[in-house]
Design an enzyme around this catalytic site. Sequence first.
Site, PDB file in Angstrom:
ATOM      1  N   CYS A 264     -20.033  21.706 -23.310  1.00 26.90           N
ATOM      2  CA  CYS A 264     -18.620  21.957 -23.631  1.00 26.90           C
ATOM      3  C   CYS A 264     -17.708  21.206 -22.661  1.00 26.90           C
ATOM      4  CB  CYS A 264     -18.316  23.455 -23.654  1.00 26.90           C
ATOM      5  SG  CYS A 264     -18.547  24.274 -22.095  1.00 26.90           S
TER       6      CYS A 264
ATOM      7  N   GLY B 210     -34.566  28.433 -21.952  1.00 30.65           N
ATOM      8  CA  GLY B 210     -34.224  27.086 -22.404  1.00 30.65           C
ATOM      9  C   GLY B 210     -35.470  26.234 -22.558  1.00 30.65           C
ATOM     10  N   GLY B 211     -35.400  25.008 -22.046  1.00 31.98           N
ATOM     11  CA  GLY B 211     -36.497  24.057 -22.211  1.00 31.98           C
ATOM     12  C   GLY B 211     -37.804  24.584 -21.652  1.00 31.98           C
TER      13      GLY B 211
ATOM     14  N   ASN C 292     -34.299  19.552 -30.220  1.00 31.59           N
ATOM     15  CA  ASN C 292     -35.385  18.569 -30.158  1.00 31.59           C
ATOM     16  C   ASN C 292     -36.501  18.985 -29.215  1.00 31.59           C
ATOM     17  OD1 ASN C 292     -34.219  18.177 -27.695  1.00 31.59           O
ATOM     18  ND2 ASN C 292     -33.848  15.997 -27.929  1.00 31.59           N
TER      19      ASN C 292
ATOM     20  N   ARG D 210     -30.859  29.811  -9.265  1.00 30.46           N
ATOM     21  CA  ARG D 210     -32.212  29.798  -8.697  1.00 30.46           C
ATOM     22  C   ARG D 210     -32.210  30.403  -7.301  1.00 30.46           C
ATOM     23  NH1 ARG D 210     -33.872  23.660  -9.837  1.00 30.46           N
ATOM     24  NH2 ARG D 210     -35.961  24.260  -9.225  1.00 30.46           N
TER      25      ARG D 210
END
Length: 680
Positions: A180, A33-34, A65, A129
Site C-alpha cells: 500500500c 505469509g511466505g 504466486n 521478530r
Amino acid sequence: MSSAKTEEWPCALKNAELPQTLKNARVLCVGAGGIGCELLKTLVVSGFENIQVIDLDTIETSNLNRQFLFRRQHVGQSKAATAANVIKGIKSNASITAHHANVKEAQFGVDFIKGFSIILNGLDNLEARRHVNRLAMAAEVPLVESGTAGYLGQVTVHLKNRTECFECTPKTAPKTYPICTLRNTPDKPIHCVVWAKDLLFSRLFGRSDEVTDLDDPAAEGGPGEQQEGQQSTSNGAEGNGVTQQKDQNTNQKNEEEGRKRKEEEATFFVRREAESPLEYAVRVFQRAYTHDIERLAAVKTMWTKRAPPKPLHLSQLLPEGPAAAIQPVGQAEVTPTSVCKCLGLGNPNEKWSPRDAARVFLASVCAYYEKRSAEVGSLTFDKDDDLAVEFVTAASALRSFNYDIPTQSLFDAKGMAGNIIHAIATTNAIISGLIVIEAIKILAGAPSALRSTYLNEQPSSKRLLGPNKPEPPKPECLACGTATLTLRANAHTLTLGALVSQVLKRHLAVNVPFLTCGDFMYEEGEGLEEDEVETYRALLPRAISKLPGGGLQGGSILNVSDESQHLKFDMIIQHQEDLPEEEAPEGFILEGSAPKPQELQQQNHAAAEEDGVQEKQQVDQRKTHAHKVDASGAVDLISDGEEEVARRQRGSKRGVASGDGEGPSKRARMDQTEEAIVLD
Ligand SMILES: [Zn+2]
C-alpha cells in the site's frame, strides 16, 4: 560425530513416544505469509496437531504466486484465518486457531507465550521478530527463528540460557516495502523505483497473464487505503470473529465495486488496436501521473499528515507536443537498446528534469513497441537491458515528482532496481522444512543436535546448507542478558510516578528515563516542549494499568532507555495483587539480575568500554569472514540485512569459484557438517 550426538539424534526419531509428543505439542506460528504457509503445511504432515497462528495481514494478489494456501477468491481476507481453514482441509483432526492480529498486542504477552511448547517465527519485519524473541526469552519457551531473501535463508534456534537469542547478535533491519506504500503513499526514492520496475514495467511489457498489484480492486488508491486504515482500527477494538466478518463484507463490497473497474483495468494497460505506440505511451502517462494522482489527492483523509501528491500534466511539460518532444537530437538515431543518447541525455550521473523524464518515458515505450515488439509481452526487468533501465529511471523519476521525493540518476536507479530481491517459494519451502526439523529436535529432547542453518545461493563444496552449532548466550545482550528485569507489582495501584521515581530512579539509578510500551510513551529531560512536559506530568498520578495505549498489564513489556547513560533494558510487568508487605515494603519486587544502585555508574562505564571492543570485534570478524570465504568457500553469516544479503551473494559466488580448487583438508572440514544437501 560425538557419541552424545549419536545417542540423541537421529535416534530420538525412533522413540516410540515421539509421535504422541508432536501431537500434544502446543505450537505457536507467528506469521502466515511466505514461510508461514509452508510451515503450517509441513507441521501438520509431520504429525503436529495443536497449532495457533498469528498474522496481522490480509491476502494480496501478489502473494498468490508463492503463498500457496491462498487463492484468488481469498484476496482481502485474513491470512491467518484463511491459512487455518485450508490447513484443516488437509488434516481435519488438527486444531488450528487463527489470530488476525498484531503479535505486539498486549493479549499476546509473556503469559500467552508461556502456554506454548515452542514458538516458530515466519516473520518479515525485524521489529516483530525482536518482540517475539524477547517474549520467548522472558517466557523461557524455545524459539525457532527464520528468514529468507531471494535464494538465501536461515533458520536459527534460541533457547533461554542455552543458546544465543535472536538479539545477541545485532541485526540490521531487512528492507521490505508494504504494497500500500508502493501503491499510494511512497515517501522514499526506493518506493518509486520498486513501483516503476515491479508494477509498471511488468504491466506494460511483461506477460499479460502475470498478476500484479495494479490489478487489485483497491489498486486505485483512495478507497483501498481508507479501508486498510479502518481495518486496523477495528482489529484493536473488536474480537477476531467480528473483524473477519467485517473483512468479508468489505471484501464483497470491494469485489462488486471492483468488478467493473477490473474489466477496464484488465485492458487499460494493453495497447489498443490502431493506437500508435506514442498514443499508447501518452495514455499510460496520463493515467499513471495525472489522473490516478488527482484521484488519490482528492481523498483528503489520506493527507492529514503529509502533503498530497501533485499531478503532472504532459501539456505543460511538453508544450511542443509529445511527437516533437521525442525527436532525436542532431544526427543520433533511436536504437533498440537506448533512447537516452538520441534525446541528448548521455550522462548517466545526471538527474533528469520532469520534462526530460517525460521524454525518456514516452520514447522508451515507443522504442519497445517500434524496435522490439516481438519481446513485448514476455519481458522481465533486466538491469543489463539499458532500455529497461531508462524506462524504469524515467517512470520512477516522474512518480518522485508527483510525491516530491528526490529523484535518482540513471546510474543510481540501475543500482537500486538491480538489487531488489524477490521472495522465492522454494527458499521458503526449504527453510520451513528446516524449522520443523529443529522443532522436532527440541521436542524430542535432543538439544545438543540443534543447528542454526544457512541456505546459500550457490553450493559451496557441493553443499547449499551450512549448519552451525548455536552460539552460547551473550551475557551483555539486552534481550537475554542481565538487562532484562521483572517488576512484580499491583498494576492497579502502582502509579507511573512511583515506577519512575522509586523503581527506575532510586532502585536502578536511571537518570533521564524514556519509556515506551505499545502506544504508551513517557519522556523526561531537556529538549521537550512545555506542553509535552505538562502532558507527561499529568500521567504520573495514574495507575500503570490505566496509562494510555491499554496500560501496563501483566505480561506487558516496558522498554526503558536512558540516552544519558547509554542504558537500555526491558522490564516485564508481572501483575500481582496482595504482595506481602514484609516482602515488598515499597509495593513492588524487582527480579532479575538488576544492578545495584551504587554499582550502576561504574557498570555503565564498563559497558561503554565493552561496546567499543565489541564494535571492533565485529569489524574484525567481518574481515576474518571475508578471508574465510575467499579461502574455503565456506559461507557462515548471521544477519539478513540488505547489505548482508548482498555480501553473502558476493561471498557465495566467490566461494564456488575458489571451491573448485579446494585442497583435501578443507573439503574434509566441510564434510564434517551434517544435513547438507549434496548436489550431484
Ligand atoms: Zn541475547
